[in-house]
Scaffold this motif. Structure first.
Motif: not given
Length: 181
Positions: A38-40, A42, A71, A74, A77, A133
């Motif tokens: 799971y790489d969502e 940081n 994170v 949205d 970024n 987010r």
């Protein structure tokens, strides 16, 4: 390396425990989520407390998670720390065969002497993260970035209304169709 090997520190051996409440604490970092592919996030810094209440015929586990995941917003970024809190109640009973279909009840085979809580911790935290987010700086206007400025520019402008209440003649025909019933 098998998943269970990776999460060996999340095995809770309950056989030798007295019938009472027992506390287990875990510090969850990003490597934990990476092990689940799971790489969502940081980064992650979450404290998980588990209280295991051992009873004669079952175990009750109360999970509590509190911390932050880093994170990307949205909208902009931009990375930011998002506070997360989660709770989970799990009942563990012995049965004929392993069954985890019910998210609040785990059935483990007779003779099992430990449970692995990694999957429960993972799901609890991932579900605690909001779907949208948004960097707090966007909400309070303190974050300025090129992307935000671009978004502002692209916002649809308020339609200019005609001062003398003239309407677009192309709409008049449509409106007439609506009123001619």
């Amino acid at each position: 390396m098998s998943k269970m090997k990776k999460f060996k520190e999340f095995d809770i051996p309950f056989v030798g425990l007295k019938e009472a409440k027992h506390q287990f604490d875990y510090k969850i970092e990003n490597a934990f989520f990476e092990a689940f592919n799971y790489d969502e996030f940081n980064n992650a810094d979450i404290k998980v407390d588990i209280v295991l209440d051992k009873k004669s015929n079952m175990l009750e586990l109360d999970f509590k998670a509190k911390g932050t995941v880093n994170v990307n917003c949205d909208l902009s970024n931009e990375p930011f720390d998002l506070p997360v809190k989660g709770k989970l109640h799990l009942v563990v009973k012995h049965g004929e065969e392993y069954n985890d279909e019910d998210e609040e009840l785990l059935i483990i085979p007779h003779g099992e002497h430990q449970i692995n809580v990694a999957q429960y911790i993972y799901e609890m935290i991932v579900l605690a993260v909001p779907a949208k987010r948004v960097h707090p700086g966007i909400e309070d206007g303190t974050l300025s970035s090129d992307i935000i400025e671009k978004l502002e520019e692209l916002k649809p402008k308020e339609e200019k209304s005609n001062n003398n209440n003239e309407t677009d003649p192309r709409w008049d025909t449509l409106k007439k169709l609506l009123t001619d019933k």
